[in-house]
Design an enzyme around this catalytic site. Structure first.
Site, short mmCIF file in Angstrom:
data_model
loop_
_atom_site.label_atom_id
_atom_site.label_comp_id
_atom_site.label_asym_id
_atom_site.label_seq_id
_atom_site.Cartn_x
_atom_site.Cartn_y
_atom_site.Cartn_z
N HIS A 63 38.16 17.23 4.80
CA HIS A 63 39.20 17.66 3.86
C HIS A 63 40.58 17.35 4.43
CE1 HIS A 63 35.61 20.18 3.04
NE2 HIS A 63 35.92 19.80 1.80
N SER A 92 34.43 20.00 -3.12
CA SER A 92 35.56 20.61 -2.42
C SER A 92 36.75 19.65 -2.31
CB SER A 92 35.13 21.06 -1.03
OG SER A 92 34.54 19.99 -0.33
N ASP A 136 37.02 20.17 10.95
CA ASP A 136 36.94 19.61 9.61
C ASP A 136 37.73 18.30 9.58
OD1 ASP A 136 37.05 18.91 6.96
OD2 ASP A 136 37.87 20.82 6.24
#
Ligand SMILES: *[C@@H]1O[C@H](CO)[C@@H](O)[C@H](O)[C@H]1NC(C)=O
Ligand SMILES: *[C@@H]1O[C@H](CO)[C@@H](O)[C@H](O)[C@H]1NC(C)=O
Ligand SMILES: *[C@@H]1O[C@H](CO)[C@@H](O)[C@H](O)[C@H]1NC(C)=O
Ligand SMILES: *[C@@H]1O[C@H](CO)[C@@H](O)[C@H](O)[C@H]1NC(C)=O
Length: 447
Positions: free
Chosen positions: A418, A165, A415
């Site tokens: 990311h 990702s 998160d």
């Protein structure tokens, strides 16, 4: 939600639990498994931050080309291209984040490609200071990303992002910056969560694609179906991207975080060992050597397959991107910082340093192997330090829209792995562009 674009991903709220599992693992593994697994060993301290900055080597163009006598023009009349070719290659590893009034090239509404969970602006992140920083390398300047330079250098080429990702995160950053100058058509889409996609910039016949391959080698991902392990075949390249190499002119490999998950490893048809597999009778071997083998296998496949097809390839390997969990992953304030770290405040150390070193060492070895062939250019995209310095660049709770609309809840998913788009990850692509620009100038000279 909110974003209306043909490039928009599929409904993302379909399966909350399935989506959350990676974060659970990201958060729990580092804390529980890692500490447990590594505790007996002292972390090797990174030498990165203790090294002195390399002295700037100033090549005065007139003296370095002394053979051509004193009639050479003064440096000021040299073109930017000449300057690039004459300078020592910039080492982008060293530097600092400095305030930048200009801000990003794009925003959360001008680009339709941003994955929902990374579109911090449209998800209501209130502080926007994180958008106004630029990376200032110690030895040189990193120019603002110019989409047209990219288009001109890579026209008629196919650029592939391969990995997890984080590869997608970097790909979407590139697409958003390019989309400010020319519209990308989504021409192919396949796989759950759009794991395989391809765009075409008709204006310059450039294809940009993303291949999901979190190990680069053949693997079976099981972590979505429960607390089960992955299976990795460390000596077999993942043909989901490997079989397309023939049509790829530039590849950006980006892996790391998936190696932290529990896994059983195979090599030469038999079990090599495992990482965190209680209940199975396999030897715990950790994941460092396995990641090294996976990178080796991937680079070997690239070199073997591209050395014979005559077209060459440019290969980047993005080094490990640190996460910034400071508190519990499901509580408010898991990565609460709103400014970069100051120089000296944070060192590249522990797992971040080890993961980075593996990438650099394997790329250096591959460069030596590739030298005998024409047209193979390899470089590590060494972003570990500059990314480590940006604890403010993650979505945190804004992975979901307006997480505090009803006040601060007891549980808030975060998160801290990311990067928001726009955000610090745009810098990675700025560096890619500068490296290929230099390559192009140097290879023109050698012709
Ligand atoms: C930049 O310097 C660091 C530290 O010496 C080194 O590890 C890295 O390989 C260098 N990168 C390049 C592209 O020369
Ligand atoms: C995003 O950029 C577009 C085009 O430059 C502009 O019209 C719009 O107001 C911007 N939106 C935000 C939220 O800054
Ligand atoms: C467009 O680019 C592809 C490579 O990505 C190439 O094979 C093809 O010939 C190009 N088309 C034209 C019209 O130049
Ligand atoms: C586990 O592996 C060892 C060494 O290969 C073997 O001697 C032992 O019998 C195995 N135990 C079980 C329960 O399979």
């Amino acid at each position: 939600m909110g974003v209306t674009s043909p490039l928009k991903g599929q409904s993302h709220s379909r399966s909350l639990t399935r989506k959350l599992l990676p974060y659970v693992l990201y958060a729990l593994l580092p804390i529980a498994v890692f500490r447990f697994y590594f505790h007996p060993f002292p972390f090797p301290l990174s030498t990165l931050d203790q090294l002195p900055h390399p002295n700037r080597i100033i090549l005065t163009t007139s003296s370095s080309s002394s053979s051509s006598s004193s009639s050479s023009p003064p440096p000021s009349s040299f073109s930017r291209e000449e300057e690039i070719a004459n300078e020592t290659p910039c080492n982008y590893t060293y530097g600092r984040w400095v305030h930048d009034k200009m801000g990003p090239l794009y925003n959360g509404t001008t680009c339709g490609t941003i994955k929902e969970g990374q579109n911090c602006i449209t998800h209501g992140r209130p502080d926007l200071g994180y958008l106004y920083w630029r990376w200032q390398p110690s030895q040189c300047n990193l120019p603002r990303f110019d989409p047209n330079t990219f288009f001109n250098l890579l026209s008629n080429k196919h650029i592939a992002f391969v990995g997890d990702s984080m590869a997608r995160n970097q790909l979407e950053s590139l697409l958003c910056m390019l989309a400010t100058a020319s519209y990308p058509n989504l021409v192919y889409k396949n796989g759950e969560d759009n794991k395989f996609r391809r765009w075409h910039f008709a204006s310059h016949n450039i294809t940009v694609s993303v291949y999901w391959s979190p190990f680069l080698v053949k693997g079976v991902e099981k972590s979505k179906t429960g607390p089960d392990h992955n299976e990795l075949y460390v000596d077999v390249v993942d043909e989901r991207w490997g079989s397309d190499l023939e049509h790829i002119d530039m590849v950006v490999l980006s892996i790391g975080h998936w190696f932290l998950h529990p896994a059983v490893y195979y090599e030469g048809g038999s079990v090599l060992g495992c990482h965190y597999c209680p209940g199975l009778n396999h030897t715990e071997i950790g994941f460092y050597d396995v990641m090294r083998k996976a990178i080796k296998t991937a680079l070997k496949a690239i070199i073997e397959r591209k050395s014979t097809d005559g077209n060459g390839i440019d290969v980047f390997l993005t080094s490990f991107s640190p996460s910034h969990f400071e508190g519990e992953w499901d509580k408010a304030g898991a990565c609460p910082k709103t400014k970069p770290y100051e120089e000296g405040e944070k060192m590249v150390e522990g797992m971040d340093a080890d993961m980075r070193s593996i990438a650099i060492e394997e790329m250096e070895a591959a460069k030596v192997n590739a030298k005998q062939f024409k047209g193979l250019r390899l470089e590590t995209l060494d972003v570990t330090k500059l990314s480590l310095m940006r604890p403010d660049g993650h979505p945190g709770p804004y992975m979901y829209p307006f997480p505090f609309a009803n006040g601060v809840q007891e549980h808030v998913q975060n998160d801290c792995v990311h990067w928001c788009l726009p955000g610090p990850i745009d810098t990675w692509n700025q560096i890619v562009l500068e490296v290929i620009r230099r390559w192009s100038v140097v290879s023109k000279r050698e012709e």
